[in-house]
Enzyme design. Sequence first.
Site, PDB file in Angstrom:
ATOM      1  N   LYS A 391       0.942  -1.243  -0.052  1.00 37.28           N
ATOM      2  CA  LYS A 391      -0.120  -0.015  -0.103  1.00 37.28           C
ATOM      3  C   LYS A 391       0.837   1.297   0.098  1.00 37.28           C
ATOM      4  O   LYS A 391       1.742   1.531   0.801  1.00 37.28           O
ATOM      5  CB  LYS A 391      -0.799  -0.074   1.279  1.00 37.28           C
ATOM      6  CG  LYS A 391      -1.848  -1.109   1.125  1.00 37.28           C
ATOM      7  CD  LYS A 391      -2.707  -1.331   2.614  1.00 37.28           C
ATOM      8  CE  LYS A 391      -1.853  -1.643   3.731  1.00 37.28           C
ATOM      9  NZ  LYS A 391      -2.731  -1.928   4.871  1.00 37.28           N
ATOM     10  N   THR A 422      -9.467   8.835   8.449  1.00 36.71           N
ATOM     11  CA  THR A 422      -9.132   7.420   7.798  1.00 36.71           C
ATOM     12  C   THR A 422      -9.094   6.130   8.904  1.00 36.71           C
ATOM     13  O   THR A 422      -8.021   5.480   8.484  1.00 36.71           O
ATOM     14  CB  THR A 422      -7.731   7.752   7.186  1.00 36.71           C
ATOM     15  OG1 THR A 422      -6.753   8.061   8.170  1.00 36.71           O
ATOM     16  CG2 THR A 422      -8.115   8.502   6.121  1.00 36.71           C
ATOM     17  N   GLY A 424      -8.877   2.982  10.516  1.00 35.84           N
ATOM     18  CA  GLY A 424      -9.297   1.438  10.219  1.00 35.84           C
ATOM     19  C   GLY A 424      -9.403   1.332   8.573  1.00 35.84           C
ATOM     20  O   GLY A 424      -9.827   0.398   8.298  1.00 35.84           O
ATOM     21  N   THR A 425      -8.449   2.228   7.991  1.00 35.05           N
ATOM     22  CA  THR A 425      -8.595   1.963   6.486  1.00 35.05           C
ATOM     23  C   THR A 425      -7.802   0.757   6.086  1.00 35.05           C
ATOM     24  O   THR A 425      -8.428  -0.164   5.239  1.00 35.05           O
ATOM     25  CB  THR A 425      -7.670   3.246   5.825  1.00 35.05           C
ATOM     26  OG1 THR A 425      -8.329   4.402   6.015  1.00 35.05           O
ATOM     27  CG2 THR A 425      -7.663   2.918   4.409  1.00 35.05           C
ATOM     28  N   GLY A 426      -6.690   0.477   6.890  1.00 38.00           N
ATOM     29  CA  GLY A 426      -5.930  -0.958   6.662  1.00 38.00           C
ATOM     30  C   GLY A 426      -7.132  -2.105   6.723  1.00 38.00           C
ATOM     31  O   GLY A 426      -6.871  -3.239   5.823  1.00 38.00           O
ATOM     32  N   CYS A 427      -7.456  -2.062   7.868  1.00 36.66           N
ATOM     33  CA  CYS A 427      -8.558  -3.264   8.310  1.00 36.66           C
ATOM     34  C   CYS A 427      -9.514  -3.432   7.217  1.00 36.66           C
ATOM     35  O   CYS A 427     -10.114  -4.284   6.857  1.00 36.66           O
ATOM     36  CB  CYS A 427      -9.126  -3.085   9.627  1.00 36.66           C
ATOM     37  SG  CYS A 427      -7.730  -2.965  11.066  1.00 36.66           S
TER      38      CYS A 427
END
Length: 478
Positions: A391, A422, A424-427
């Site tokens: 990412k 943003t 929790g974007t990765g989750c």
Amino acid sequence: MKFTGNDLRLYAITDRSWLKPGQTLAQQVEQALLGGVTMVQLREKSLSREMVLAEARELLSLCRRFDVPFIINDDAQLALEVGADGVHIGQEDMAYEQARALLGPDKIIGVSAHNPREALAAQEAGADYLGCGAVFGSSTKDGVQTLTPEGLKEICSTVKLPVVAIGGINETNLPRLKGCGAYGAAAISAIFAKEDPRAAAEQLEALSREIFLPRTHGMKTALTIAGSDSSGGAGIQADLKTMAAHGVYGMSAITALTAQNTTGVSGVLESTPEFLKMQLDSVFTDIFPDAVKIGMVSSAPLIQTIAAALRQYQPKNIVLDPVMVSTSGSRLLAEDAARTLLSELAPLADIITPNIPEAEVLSGRSIRSREEMEQAAASIAQQYRGAILLKGGHLAGIADDLLYTEGKAHWFSGRHIDNPNTHGTGCTLSSAIASNLALGFPLEESVARAKEYVAGAIADGLNLGQGSGPLNHGYRLR
């Protein structure tokens, strides 16, 4: 024969007008079956009833050999006499109720529909599937009612029955049906008018696999193994919201409870390895997941517990979000736990989704450019069997992500969205990938769809809390 909507994926309708000299219809249909046809309908207008009956018996035997359903067009009585799997009836043919009374409860009955009204009537009557068209015009029937791909999509969204598209479909226009909601496409001249029907069917079959996803009568399922976020923005709460937004049934195994909100984490209560194992066993032995997403796991014993369960139950579509380094660059995982994650969990994953700081740890390289992202991804790929989604959000001014798989790099471009919320974007991204894999999308398309979903959830502009707020996971549902 038990019928499922997946049988409609490549539905061949016979037409003897394209028989070669000396060739029988059975020989022609056999070539189509060898090419991958999943269902056959006999449509015969020019022969005597005795000849059609003999022909139908020959085709039925052939379809039995290939284990595909065999349907008679229009004539329920003929279907009964020959022992066919069912009948397809048009709006001007025998009424559905009559056909069902004649054939009994176990035979397949398909009904033609040209608009949502006819489709709903057929569904209410009890039809097993709908044949809808002609979506691209038809050279085989005079006076056929036309139906655009948009009209087909409207019908598919109106009814719950499986729908097969029909009418003028060939290898050139078939891709236009992607996303319409149909279960498959019917082909006539696109197979039987070709010099090599088997090769033509093989080409259509390959296309249909990309266009029409396998369906089940139950929901697809996904398991998230991660920590709980009491504020709902990240962790299992974000994962379950994301899965629900994709129409996937979500389950969870909690690695830790956290007391947190948009301003930070104030406490963590870790699950014991024994209790985590109980959660995993409970899920895997009852509702087996179609995909597994792994997020925050804070200790080596928990990582080992998860790895043992994955080796025992052998699930497919494992997505690992290696939560090791925070957005601000802080280490979130102790050295021994990080080593265990890399040695025990990472080799089991089908795809790993590190951010740039995590990719720097995994590769031992600094990353400051797209070129260095590719070099790092190639280095990580030498250590693990799965794909690498690196990412790129930490690079200034871009939101491009790199998927590295089987020695090839594929870039997914993205726009920078001006929204500080943003959390929790990765989750969310990793659980969206798992959801799409569970639904049957290929890896590359699953990543593209997940990235699009996350961008929409950020761009929606939800503004909750006093710190970095959460995304709107349900923005599509309004």
